[in-house]
Write a protein that holds these residues in place. Structure first.
Motif, PDB file in Angstrom:
ATOM      1  N   UNK A  61       0.824  -1.202   0.000  1.00  0.00           N
ATOM      2  CA  UNK A  61       0.000   0.000   0.000  1.00  0.00           C
ATOM      3  C   UNK A  61       0.863   1.259   0.000  1.00  0.00           C
ATOM      4  N   UNK A  62       2.169   1.062   0.261  1.00  0.00           N
ATOM      5  CA  UNK A  62       3.095   2.198   0.261  1.00  0.00           C
ATOM      6  C   UNK A  62       3.825   2.286  -1.077  1.00  0.00           C
ATOM      7  N   UNK A  63       4.499   3.414  -1.268  1.00  0.00           N
ATOM      8  CA  UNK A  63       5.296   3.597  -2.476  1.00  0.00           C
ATOM      9  C   UNK A  63       6.763   3.341  -2.167  1.00  0.00           C
ATOM     10  N   UNK A  64       7.373   2.417  -2.935  1.00  0.00           N
ATOM     11  CA  UNK A  64       8.786   2.095  -2.744  1.00  0.00           C
ATOM     12  C   UNK A  64       9.520   2.273  -4.070  1.00  0.00           C
ATOM     13  N   UNK A  65      10.673   2.916  -4.041  1.00  0.00           N
ATOM     14  CA  UNK A  65      11.415   3.143  -5.295  1.00  0.00           C
ATOM     15  C   UNK A  65      12.376   2.009  -5.648  1.00  0.00           C
ATOM     16  N   UNK A  66      12.677   1.137  -4.655  1.00  0.00           N
ATOM     17  CA  UNK A  66      13.706   0.119  -4.890  1.00  0.00           C
ATOM     18  C   UNK A  66      13.256  -1.230  -4.340  1.00  0.00           C
ATOM     19  N   UNK A  81      12.816   1.097  -9.375  1.00  0.00           N
ATOM     20  CA  UNK A  81      11.518   1.012 -10.047  1.00  0.00           C
ATOM     21  C   UNK A  81      11.199   2.360 -10.672  1.00  0.00           C
ATOM     22  N   UNK A  82      10.979   2.375 -11.980  1.00  0.00           N
ATOM     23  CA  UNK A  82      10.675   3.613 -12.686  1.00  0.00           C
ATOM     24  C   UNK A  82       9.199   3.985 -12.599  1.00  0.00           C
ATOM     25  N   UNK A  83       8.352   2.991 -12.224  1.00  0.00           N
ATOM     26  CA  UNK A  83       6.930   3.259 -12.076  1.00  0.00           C
ATOM     27  C   UNK A  83       6.358   2.391 -10.957  1.00  0.00           C
ATOM     28  N   UNK A  84       5.193   2.799 -10.463  1.00  0.00           N
ATOM     29  CA  UNK A  84       4.618   2.102  -9.310  1.00  0.00           C
ATOM     30  C   UNK A  84       4.211   0.678  -9.645  1.00  0.00           C
ATOM     31  N   UNK A  86       5.046  -2.464 -11.994  1.00  0.00           N
ATOM     32  CA  UNK A  86       6.046  -3.014 -12.912  1.00  0.00           C
ATOM     33  C   UNK A  86       5.853  -4.521 -12.983  1.00  0.00           C
ATOM     34  N   UNK A  87       5.256  -5.000 -14.066  1.00  0.00           N
ATOM     35  CA  UNK A  87       5.016  -6.432 -14.243  1.00  0.00           C
ATOM     36  C   UNK A  87       6.043  -7.018 -15.219  1.00  0.00           C
ATOM     37  N   UNK A  88       6.136  -8.351 -15.225  1.00  0.00           N
ATOM     38  CA  UNK A  88       6.973  -9.110 -16.153  1.00  0.00           C
ATOM     39  C   UNK A  88       8.444  -8.706 -16.079  1.00  0.00           C
ATOM     40  N   UNK A  89       8.926  -8.476 -14.857  1.00  0.00           N
ATOM     41  CA  UNK A  89      10.339  -8.177 -14.660  1.00  0.00           C
ATOM     42  C   UNK A  89      11.171  -9.443 -14.887  1.00  0.00           C
ATOM     43  N   UNK A  90      12.363  -9.294 -15.395  1.00  0.00           N
ATOM     44  CA  UNK A  90      13.315 -10.387 -15.511  1.00  0.00           C
ATOM     45  C   UNK A  90      14.574  -9.992 -14.748  1.00  0.00           C
ATOM     46  N   UNK A  91      14.830 -10.695 -13.660  1.00  0.00           N
ATOM     47  CA  UNK A  91      15.934 -10.362 -12.777  1.00  0.00           C
ATOM     48  C   UNK A  91      16.963 -11.490 -12.840  1.00  0.00           C
ATOM     49  N   UNK A  92      18.202 -11.135 -13.177  1.00  0.00           N
ATOM     50  CA  UNK A  92      19.283 -12.117 -13.287  1.00  0.00           C
ATOM     51  C   UNK A  92      20.232 -11.936 -12.111  1.00  0.00           C
ATOM     52  N   UNK A  93      20.421 -13.015 -11.320  1.00  0.00           N
ATOM     53  CA  UNK A  93      21.352 -12.981 -10.197  1.00  0.00           C
ATOM     54  C   UNK A  93      22.638 -13.721 -10.574  1.00  0.00           C
ATOM     55  N   UNK A  94      23.763 -13.128 -10.213  1.00  0.00           N
ATOM     56  CA  UNK A  94      25.056 -13.751 -10.495  1.00  0.00           C
ATOM     57  C   UNK A  94      25.554 -14.510  -9.267  1.00  0.00           C
TER      58      UNK A  94
END
Length: 830
Positions: A61-66, A81-84, A86-94
């Motif tokens: 319910x809050x706004x978070x930028x990261x 996060x560029x917008x509130x 954000x769907x279909x993110x692809x995150x690659x961890x090394x």
């Protein structure tokens, strides 16, 4: 019952209020998904864990930028996060450089040694019984419960479907789940308010319903009770948590370290109590496990908060997701009492994320705890009128004062929307279709036609059989009910019928009178324990194919009258008077007997039995749950409670033309056993004795099974009347491992098959007087050397079919003995 209701609702099967929403996929540099990775909004305690496929959804319910992504053996990654939304993110961890050669860390397995999370878990085990209401001699509290069903995965194509013509207004009520991110449409809401009293010394509890309100299904108590039982009460401290008749291993279980990985994630104050945060996730796939986290206090070692989400790969049918959230409050700095319990499940015919489904939600809140106020034992046992009109018609002011959690804007609108929906003819058509599929009856102006599933049948005596029937139905709380059927066989060209009536005279004691008459074809001897139920299950073979010829059928004319009463909950006393006429239904089967006069054979052979009987039966079903307050009630937890029966029957001679005087004593005990993670065992034991000489049709044939269907409590490798007895004792065991063995075999793991083993044994004797009386074409043989057989089976084939391989254990030298057989059965189970 449960499964058919869910499947029926599935056949019917956005507003945004949160400030931040994200979803997507977490994978490694090779493109493989990372299961159970941590996802958390930076600078907060709000987070989640990716599922087995590396997918996640998180909202606040809050706004978070990261947002921060992390997992053992991988470098933590922060994403702006560029917008509130954000769907279909692809995150690659090394992979972390220090962990490249550490296989255990790379695969996500955590060590059982030198792991602070495991040390904390052991502290929880040591103190688990020292918390909650069990700490006190007596307790009482208020309980508010909210149940809701929603259609989910709503999209524009679904909204534009022609099926919703005239009902488009309902989509104004759509919302988005903060757990799965799917758009849903509420279709049912029920609220209930209780006063709960308990005594740990007497080991008893009483729950008084003070108010109930629902919309969408017209006070359908059967559905309400079904949903409540679906989400039955549970204690997260128990080793196993039972949902959908399955035993999930609790993350707080003593066996948890063999089932879960544990990671000490954080420590912080939670409501002024210093707590540790532990994340857990499964060690293996396809087991009944959860993923999630919990906060535990550092002095009492009591759980402050816990979240549980069922593994996606769990061997569970028709359920796509399960999510549980519990919160506890502190009393006197030491005792933790539950204050909120939230349970959500996602039912669907398919497990694909985009498939339509139904959310089932239960929110329970607890308040106003009072302790050590003793009440008389009679307080817990006294019977009260189970239905009071005012309880189900409380004014709005009642709910405004007693809701422990205010309804959201959307929930308030559900009542109005659903009440309006019931005025739409198209919706009523869909509603009636669903109700028909679930109950098997179709409602026509206070008359239920059916059951539709027994319209067609077949047996050797009648050939093709057509049956039409129905029952009166004004409401689920009818005080009286008439039921009947008519049937016609195209081989014997005879009309059959049945008619019965019941009248509930007193709702508190459930004093009921009943009576009826049936003329039909019956497979007598298909069960050991006799039944005088006029319109009970017709046991004549109704399959087009059978093992050998099943012509051992009888024509029966049965009339009954009697009453039953329930002086204590789930304890019923029944007195029945019956009169039956029996004769063979085929030319190749005989029930003939010698006519005797003071024990001397007169030389006459009779082919028909006329027999009046009085029977007294005691039924005890501890744990049985029912809904409805009328003459008939719906069993909610069928197959989940024990049954004990003992009956005494007396057959009368020369009264109403009775042919025989005899005494019969029978007893029956059946019980399901949940054996933790090893599955579920069903056991049945029966004993009985007929004390005086009677002919074949009044004896106790050992129940055989000449069909290709698996029928519980019958002997699959026996023909009908292969064994006949007047004294018997039998044992039937069937264990379903629930896929525990198959889940360890990689090749077949993904099929979610389940293993079933069975064992059946029976002992019986037959007296010389009964043997001498026999003049039928059945040669009497009793299993004095205990007859037994065993079976192994594979269940959950295509989620609806089970195959059993049956083996005869002894009496193998008998002519035409069936040493091996294959049977199957269809059914819907979770």
């Amino acid at each position: 019952m449960k499964q058919f209701l869910i499947l029926g609702l599935l056949l019917l099967s956005a507003s945004v209020f949160s400030q931040t929403k994200i979803s997507g996929l977490i994978k490694d540099t090779s493109g493989e998904p990372i299961a159970f990775a941590n996802v958390i909004f930076k600078g907060s305690q709000e987070g989640t864990i990716s599922d087995e496929n590396g997918r996640f959804y998180l909202e606040s319910a809050k706004t978070f930028p990261t947002v921060v992504f992390s997992f053992i053996g991988y470098t933590t990654k922060e994403v702006e996060l560029s917008q509130r939304i954000t769907y279909k993110m692809e995150v690659v961890l090394e992979e972390a450089a220090s962990a490249l050669d550490e296989v255990v860390i790379f695969t996500g397995k955590t060590s059982k040694k030198n792991n602070p999370a495991i040390d904390i878990l052991r502290k929880i085990w040591e103190n688990r019984r020292e918390n909650g209401v069990k700490k006190f001699k007596q307790y009482q509290y208020d309980k508010y419960e909210k149940l809701e069903f929603d259609l989910n995965s709503i999209d524009s194509a679904f909204m534009q479907s022609k099926i919703f013509n005239g009902m488009e207004f309902i989509f104004d009520m759509t919302d988005t789940s903060n757990i799965t991110g799917k758009t849903y449409l509420p279709i049912f809401l029920n609220e209930a308010y209780y006063k709960v009293y308990g005594d740990n010394v007497l080991n008893t509890e009483k729950e008084d319903l003070i108010g109930n309100k629902n919309s969408g299904f017209d006070n359908n108590q059967a559905l309400i009770a079904f949903i409540k039982d679906l989400y039955s009460e549970y204690d997260v401290y128990d080793n196993y948590l039972k949902f959908f008749d399955k035993a999930f291993t609790s993350p707080l279980s003593r066996t948890g370290i063999d089932v879960y990985n544990y990671v000490l994630q954080d420590s912080a104050f939670r409501d002024n109590k210093w707590c540790y945060n532990i994340i857990y996730y499964p060690r293996r796939k396809n087991e009944l496990t959860f993923k999630g986290d919990f906060w535990v206090n550092d002095t009492t070692w009591a759980i402050k908060e816990i979240n549980l989400q069922a593994s996606k790969s769990a061997n569970l049918n028709w359920v796509r997701d399960v999510y549980i959230e519990q919160k506890f409050d502190v009393l006197n700095d030491s005792i933790f009492l539950i204050t909120r319990d939230y349970f959500m499940s996602d039912f669907s015919l398919r497990k694909k994320e985009k498939a339509k489904g139904i959310y089932g939600k239960r929110t329970t809140l607890y308040n106003n705890y009072v302790f050590d106020v003793p009440k008389d034992k009679k307080f817990y046992s006294e019977q009260v009128d189970p239905y009071q009109y005012e309880i189900y018609n409380r004014p709005d002011e009642f709910w405004d004062e007693r809701r422990l959690e205010k309804l959201s804007k959307d929930e308030k609108g559900i009542y109005k929307m659903l009440d309006t929906l019931r005025t739409v003819p198209r919706f009523n058509t869909l509603y009636n279709l669903t109700a028909t599929l679930a109950s098997g009856y179709y409602l026509i102006d206070h008359f239920d036609a059916g059951p539709i599933y027994s319209i067609f049948g077949y047996n050797e005596a009648e050939g093709v059989r057509i049956r039409l029937g129905g029952r009166t139905f004004f409401s689920q709380n009818d005080l009286w009910r008439l039921e009947g059927f008519g049937a016609y066989g195209f081989k014997d060209n005879k009309f059959k019928y049945g008619l019965s009536g019941k009248w509930l005279l007193d709702r508190r004691s459930r004093l009921t009178v009943f009576g009826g008459n049936r003329r039909d074809v019956e497979q007598t001897g298909a069960s050991l324990t006799n039944s005088n139920d006029v319109l009970g299950r017709n046991l004549a073979s109704s399959t087009l194919f059978s093992v050998g010829t099943n012509d051992r059928l009888s024509n029966i004319n049965l009339s009954t009258v009697g009453f039953d009463i329930e002086p204590w909950k789930n304890f019923v006393v029944r007195v029945t008077g019956s009169y039956r006429t029996l004769r063979s239904a085929t030319e190749t089967f005989s029930i003939d007997y010698k006519v005797m006069d003071d024990g001397v054979f007169t030389g006459e052979i009779a082919s028909e039995v006329h027999q009046p009987e009085i029977e007294v039966g005691l039924f005890y079903t501890p744990g049985k749950k029912t809904s409805g307050f009328g003459v008939e009630r719906t069993i909610i937890n069928d197959g989940s409670y024990s049954t004990f029966y003992v009956g005494y029957g007396y057959g009368m001679k020369d009264i109403l033309g009775g042919d025989f005087e005899y005494r019969r004593l029978q007893a029956y005990y059946s019980r399901p056993w949940n054996i933790g993670g090893l599955g579920r065992l069903f056991s049945t034991a029966e004993i009985g004795k007929t004390f005086d000489p009677v002919p074949l049709s009044l004896l106790s044939p050992i129940p055989g099974n000449q069909t290709y269907f698996t029928i519980y409590n019958t002997f699959t490798q026996l023909d009908y009347y292969e064994f006949v007895s007047d004294t018997y004792a039998s044992l039937y065991l069937q264990h379903d491992f629930g896929g525990r063995i198959f889940s360890r075999i990689p090749i077949i793991r993904k099929w979610n098959l389940r293993e079933i083993v069975g064992f059946r044994a029976v002992y019986g004797t037959i007296s010389q007087d009964n043997i001498y009386l026999n003049a039928s074409n059945i040669v009497y043989q009793a299993p004095e050397d205990i007859y037994w057989e065993w079976s192994v089976g594979v269940g959950n084939i295509f989620k609806v079919f089970r195959l059993d391989f049956n083996f005869r254990g002894n009496y193998l030298e008998e002519p035409e003995a069936r040493k091996f057989g294959i049977t199957g059965s269809f059914g819907f189970s979770f």
